[in-house]
Design a protein around this motif. Structure first.
Motif, mmCIF file in Angstrom:
data_model
loop_
_atom_site.group_PDB
_atom_site.id
_atom_site.type_symbol
_atom_site.label_atom_id
_atom_site.label_comp_id
_atom_site.label_asym_id
_atom_site.label_seq_id
_atom_site.Cartn_x
_atom_site.Cartn_y
_atom_site.Cartn_z
ATOM 1 N N MET A 30 0.820 -1.214 0.000
ATOM 2 C CA MET A 30 0.000 0.000 0.000
ATOM 3 C C MET A 30 0.852 1.261 0.000
ATOM 4 O O MET A 30 0.494 2.270 -0.601
ATOM 5 N N ILE A 31 1.984 1.186 0.677
ATOM 6 C CA ILE A 31 2.875 2.344 0.677
ATOM 7 C C ILE A 31 3.431 2.583 -0.720
ATOM 8 O O ILE A 31 3.478 3.722 -1.204
ATOM 9 N N GLY A 32 3.814 1.495 -1.361
ATOM 10 C CA GLY A 32 4.275 1.622 -2.744
ATOM 11 C C GLY A 32 3.206 2.218 -3.643
ATOM 12 O O GLY A 32 3.473 3.109 -4.448
ATOM 13 N N ALA A 33 1.991 1.733 -3.463
ATOM 14 C CA ALA A 33 0.885 2.246 -4.271
ATOM 15 C C ALA A 33 0.637 3.724 -3.965
ATOM 16 O O ALA A 33 0.491 4.543 -4.878
ATOM 17 N N SER A 34 0.623 4.059 -2.684
ATOM 18 C CA SER A 34 0.343 5.438 -2.281
ATOM 19 C C SER A 34 1.358 6.407 -2.870
ATOM 20 O O SER A 34 0.995 7.464 -3.399
ATOM 21 N N ALA A 35 2.623 6.036 -2.760
ATOM 22 C CA ALA A 35 3.668 6.915 -3.288
ATOM 23 C C ALA A 35 3.488 7.102 -4.790
ATOM 24 O O ALA A 35 3.648 8.209 -5.312
ATOM 25 N N LYS A 36 3.105 6.012 -5.435
ATOM 26 C CA LYS A 36 2.886 6.104 -6.870
ATOM 27 C C LYS A 36 1.696 7.009 -7.191
ATOM 28 O O LYS A 36 1.714 7.761 -8.159
ATOM 29 N N TYR A 37 0.662 6.920 -6.385
ATOM 30 C CA TYR A 37 -0.488 7.816 -6.563
ATOM 31 C C TYR A 37 -0.022 9.263 -6.553
ATOM 32 O O TYR A 37 -0.391 10.072 -7.409
ATOM 33 N N LEU A 38 0.768 9.567 -5.537
ATOM 34 C CA LEU A 38 1.233 10.936 -5.345
ATOM 35 C C LEU A 38 2.042 11.400 -6.546
ATOM 36 O O LEU A 38 1.835 12.498 -7.078
ATOM 37 N N VAL A 39 2.956 10.559 -6.959
ATOM 38 C CA VAL A 39 3.833 10.917 -8.082
ATOM 39 C C VAL A 39 3.028 11.094 -9.364
ATOM 40 O O VAL A 39 3.172 12.090 -10.070
ATOM 41 N N LEU A 40 2.155 10.146 -9.614
ATOM 42 C CA LEU A 40 1.375 10.230 -10.851
ATOM 43 C C LEU A 40 0.429 11.418 -10.840
ATOM 44 O O LEU A 40 0.293 12.122 -11.847
ATOM 45 N N GLY A 41 -0.216 11.612 -9.717
ATOM 46 C CA GLY A 41 -1.133 12.753 -9.611
ATOM 47 C C GLY A 41 -0.396 14.061 -9.790
ATOM 48 O O GLY A 41 -0.860 14.964 -10.481
ATOM 49 N N ALA A 53 -3.764 21.394 -3.895
ATOM 50 C CA ALA A 53 -3.105 20.708 -5.008
ATOM 51 C C ALA A 53 -2.689 19.299 -4.594
ATOM 52 O O ALA A 53 -2.939 18.328 -5.313
ATOM 53 N N SER A 54 -2.103 19.185 -3.425
ATOM 54 C CA SER A 54 -1.619 17.880 -2.955
ATOM 55 C C SER A 54 -2.748 16.865 -2.850
ATOM 56 O O SER A 54 -2.618 15.726 -3.293
ATOM 57 N N ALA A 55 -3.836 17.317 -2.257
ATOM 58 C CA ALA A 55 -4.971 16.412 -2.097
ATOM 59 C C ALA A 55 -5.465 15.959 -3.464
ATOM 60 O O ALA A 55 -5.819 14.792 -3.670
ATOM 61 N N LYS A 56 -5.457 16.885 -4.392
ATOM 62 C CA LYS A 56 -5.905 16.548 -5.740
ATOM 63 C C LYS A 56 -4.954 15.556 -6.398
ATOM 64 O O LYS A 56 -5.389 14.651 -7.117
ATOM 65 N N TYR A 57 -3.676 15.730 -6.159
ATOM 66 C CA TYR A 57 -2.692 14.777 -6.678
ATOM 67 C C TYR A 57 -3.046 13.372 -6.220
ATOM 68 O O TYR A 57 -3.082 12.419 -7.000
ATOM 69 N N LEU A 58 -3.281 13.297 -4.914
ATOM 70 C CA LEU A 58 -3.553 11.997 -4.308
ATOM 71 C C LEU A 58 -4.801 11.362 -4.918
ATOM 72 O O LEU A 58 -4.806 10.186 -5.289
ATOM 73 N N VAL A 59 -5.829 12.158 -5.034
ATOM 74 C CA VAL A 59 -7.100 11.654 -5.558
ATOM 75 C C VAL A 59 -6.943 11.217 -7.007
ATOM 76 O O VAL A 59 -7.370 10.124 -7.394
ATOM 77 N N LEU A 60 -6.326 12.061 -7.789
ATOM 78 C CA LEU A 60 -6.169 11.740 -9.207
ATOM 79 C C LEU A 60 -5.268 10.539 -9.416
ATOM 80 O O LEU A 60 -5.563 9.665 -10.228
ATOM 81 N N GLY A 61 -4.187 10.522 -8.672
ATOM 82 C CA GLY A 61 -3.277 9.388 -8.794
ATOM 83 C C GLY A 61 -3.951 8.089 -8.400
ATOM 84 O O GLY A 61 -3.809 7.069 -9.060
ATOM 85 N N ALA A 62 -4.713 8.151 -7.315
ATOM 86 C CA ALA A 62 -5.403 6.955 -6.846
ATOM 87 C C ALA A 62 -6.454 6.515 -7.860
ATOM 88 O O ALA A 62 -6.608 5.324 -8.131
#
Lengths: 208, 208
Positions: free
Chosen positions: A135-146, B138-147
DNA sequence: GGCGTAAACCTAACACTGTTCGGTAAAGGG
DNA sequence: CCCTTTACCGAACAGTGTTAGGTTTACGCC
């Protein structure tokens, strides 16, 4: 123009031209015909080197991801994740027009798996349960991609008058575009910092 | 078939059909001809109601974002952001195939601005400097979009043998697909929780 | 060195895309 | 009852990724 003395095309040359076109003209600006023209060739010739456009884009993606740094886990999992996430985002930020490719295409290319394995292994070694590590790996990826998607700061028009009275708290929103890159970078750092801070607290709870 | 007694087309009907098609056949599965066929009509007829396909997609996006909840700031900024981010992600998770539209298209539609204004205002009212408030949004949006992009868990093949020996730490990776939605949801919660935890610490530092 | 095969390009074409033009017939108002 | 507007249609344009089949040249082999 049949077979030339020295081949005009090979995969690295095609990738380089494609990347240049994407960087300057955007993802929709890359068509097989235009790419071929740039290489002094006709579109069908490309298909002897890449079977489909998607394969080319995937290869391009892998090439760019090859520079991602997962070597920071020697100085602890927090620094490891931080280094990884930063260089991950950095790699994407250099070619923002290519980001949708990462977002939609499959991510199971060999290099990506190797890096995922490294990250996952380091987190487990640091005491995280496997599921949490995933989940940590996924979360970090979410952040980066977003963050790479950066649609946030780009989403505001230049015309300030539209917002001035209607959305009082956004009266400075038109400035966002000027500083878009800066805001993006700082927002990512803020998010990453807060995220890791929270993880440290969680990790302390687990280890105790 | 000239003008019918009762119109076959209107914007809501077009949107509904388009959304159904996107949900079931994916974003590339939506062509103007196919959409028209679904509505018992020919493609050009759609252009009397939506000037371009992008306009239709934008309208669809706005419709879906209308359900995002920014009313949680009454019980503090932390709960406010949490509620906002959760309902934001929830809205996207219902129509995953539409996510690329949010990621690439401009986000400056009226409803989105109103919500951004609410979030920004609440954060500033809670003591965050405007610049920080922008970055948190912006950060929250990153997280949401990435997820929502959820490319992570979907990125692994089903065939476990590929990984078993080569990537020891990923030996359970083939299981990810089965639990993809679950992992996505939990990872998002983990990330959001850690993120907010870190922000609280930061906020304490500012207020002090 | 000649020969056959394989390589590396080509033209032409297919099926598809979003979109525009101009036509047609019925609905609805004066 | 006419006339305008509405809401559809067929045909077409320029573009897309991709495939089939052809042509000439380079290269390995006897």
């Amino acid at each position: 123009m049949p077979r030339p003395r020295v081949p005009l095309l090979d995969r690295p040359r095609i990738r380089a031209a494609a990347l240049t076109m994407i960087d300057s003209a955007g993802l929709p600006g890359l068509s097989m015909r235009a790419l071929a023209a740039e290489l002094g060739v006709r579109a069908p010739s490309l298909y002897s080197h890449y079977q489909t456009k998607d394969e080319l884009l995937g290869d391009l993606a892998e090439e760019i991801m090859a520079g991602v740094d997962v070597s920071g886990f020697g100085s602890g999992w927090v620094d490891g994740v931080r280094t990884w996430a930063r260089s991950y985002r950095g790699a994407l930020a250099v070619h923002p027009n290519l980001v949708p490719v990462f977002a939609s295409g499959p991510a199971d290319r060999p290099g990506a798996l190797e890096r995922a394995d490294t990250v996952h292994g380091a987190l487990v070694a640091a005491g995280w349960p496997p599921r949490q590590a995933t989940m940590i790996g996924a979360s970090a990826k979410y952040l980066v991609l977003g963050a790479a998607m950066h649609s946030f700061s780009r989403g505001f028009e230049d015309d300030a008058r539209v917002y001035a009275d209607r959305y009082p708290h956004l009266s400075q929103a038109h400035r966002l575009r000027e500083h878009a890159d800066e805001i993006d970078a700082e927002s990512f750092e803020l998010a990453l910092d807060a995220f890791l801070r929270g993880l440290v607290a969680l990790h302390a709870g687990i280890s105790a």
